[in-house]
Scaffold this active site. Structure first.
Site, PDB file in Angstrom:
ATOM      1  NE  ARG A  99      -2.223   0.807   3.826  1.00  0.00           N
ATOM      2  CZ  ARG A  99      -1.990   2.086   4.322  1.00  0.00           C
ATOM      3  NH1 ARG A  99      -0.872   2.469   4.712  1.00  0.00           N
ATOM      4  NH2 ARG A  99      -2.851   3.110   4.401  1.00  0.00           N
ATOM      5  CG  LEU A 100       1.956   3.969  -2.308  1.00  0.00           C
ATOM      6  CD1 LEU A 100       1.960   4.513  -3.649  1.00  0.00           C
ATOM      7  CD2 LEU A 100       3.261   4.155  -1.850  1.00  0.00           C
ATOM      8  CG  ASP A 101       1.225   6.039   4.660  1.00  0.00           C
ATOM      9  OD1 ASP A 101       0.795   5.093   4.774  1.00  0.00           O
ATOM     10  OD2 ASP A 101       2.142   6.653   4.940  1.00  0.00           O
ATOM     11  CE  LYS A 102      -7.209  11.377   2.615  1.00  0.00           C
ATOM     12  NZ  LYS A 102      -8.159  11.934   3.627  1.00  0.00           N
ATOM     13  CB  SER A 104       2.350   8.493  -0.397  1.00  0.00           C
ATOM     14  OG  SER A 104       2.897   8.830   0.988  1.00  0.00           O
TER      15      SER A 104
END
Length: 238
Positions: A99-102, A104
């Protein structure tokens, strides 16, 4: 939602043009009703062509998707207003490998191949992921040298692996990591008094953004897909 002719083409039934012809000849039904030109469908719909169901779930798909800033990866966040699953207009149900943070942006590998996801997420495999990182103040060579050697993350009681770091601007660096610790880059930077202002993932193993704009995706080409599977000690499925 996606147009029916595109859906049939992506599922390998025929080309979009031929799909339009099949619809016009009344050889396609959706949920038991006659299909109409230009109608929208999803992988939840029961689609039948010439009396045979279109078994979309049997086709393995692997995409490179450019996640924009503000889009949330997890589908379990009830408070998220914009999710990857809502933004990615694709006929098959896909999930992400890493995943990637919001706040990012950048590359997500999206697929319905659970075995591929498991192989990519296995930390022991040391798969490379490349990022462009911008921080809030000028980088020092001392801090970069220490980060390259690995950083002790006190809150996790964990030492990060050695990594590649190249300074590409006064406050910007390229980082290549081989592990997937939660918020790893932000934690590494904070250990030296830096705060991440922007983070973009540009590559996962042999796959890169390849000119994609935020919100866009592309299916991996045959060679690119084979290389990805080979790096995971797997054989690509058709």
């Amino acid at each position: 939602m996606i147009r029916l002719n595109k859906y049939l083409a992506m599922c390998g039934v025929c080309s979009r043009r031929d799909a339009d012809k099949l619809i016009e000849r009344q050889l396609v039904t959706v949920n038991g009703k006659q299909a109409l030109p230009g109608m929208q469908v999803t992988d939840e719909d029961d689609i039948v062509v010439r009396g045979k169901p279109v078994r979309n779930r049997e086709r393995i798909a692997v995409l490179a998707y450019y996640k924009p800033v503000g889009v949330v990866c997890t589908a379990r966040d009830r408070h998220a207003t914009v999710k990857v699953t809502d933004q990615l207009q694709y006929p098959l149900r896909l999930t992400y490998a890493g995943r990637l943070d919001k706040d990012s942006e950048g590359l997500l590998i999206m697929t319905n191949d659970g075995d591929l996801i498991d192989a990519m997420m296995r930390g022991a495999n040391c798969h490379e992921k490349e990022y462009i990182v911008k921080v809030d103040k000028p980088l020092t060579q001392e801090a970069l040298a220490e980060m390259r050697k690995g950083v002790w993350l006190k809150d996790l009681e964990l030492m990060t692996r050695e990594c590649e770091i190249t300074q590409i601007g006064d406050k910007t660096m390229k980082m290549v990591l081989t592990q997937g610790v939660n918020r790893q880059i932000k934690r590494m930077c904070e250990a030296f008094g830096y705060h991440v202002r922007a983070l973009k993932r540009t590559r996962v193993m042999n796959v890169n953004l390849a000119g994609l704009k935020p919100g866009e995706y592309r299916e991996l080409g045959k060679e690119e897909r084979n290389l990805l599977y080979a790096a995971c000690n797997m054989r690509a499925q058709d």
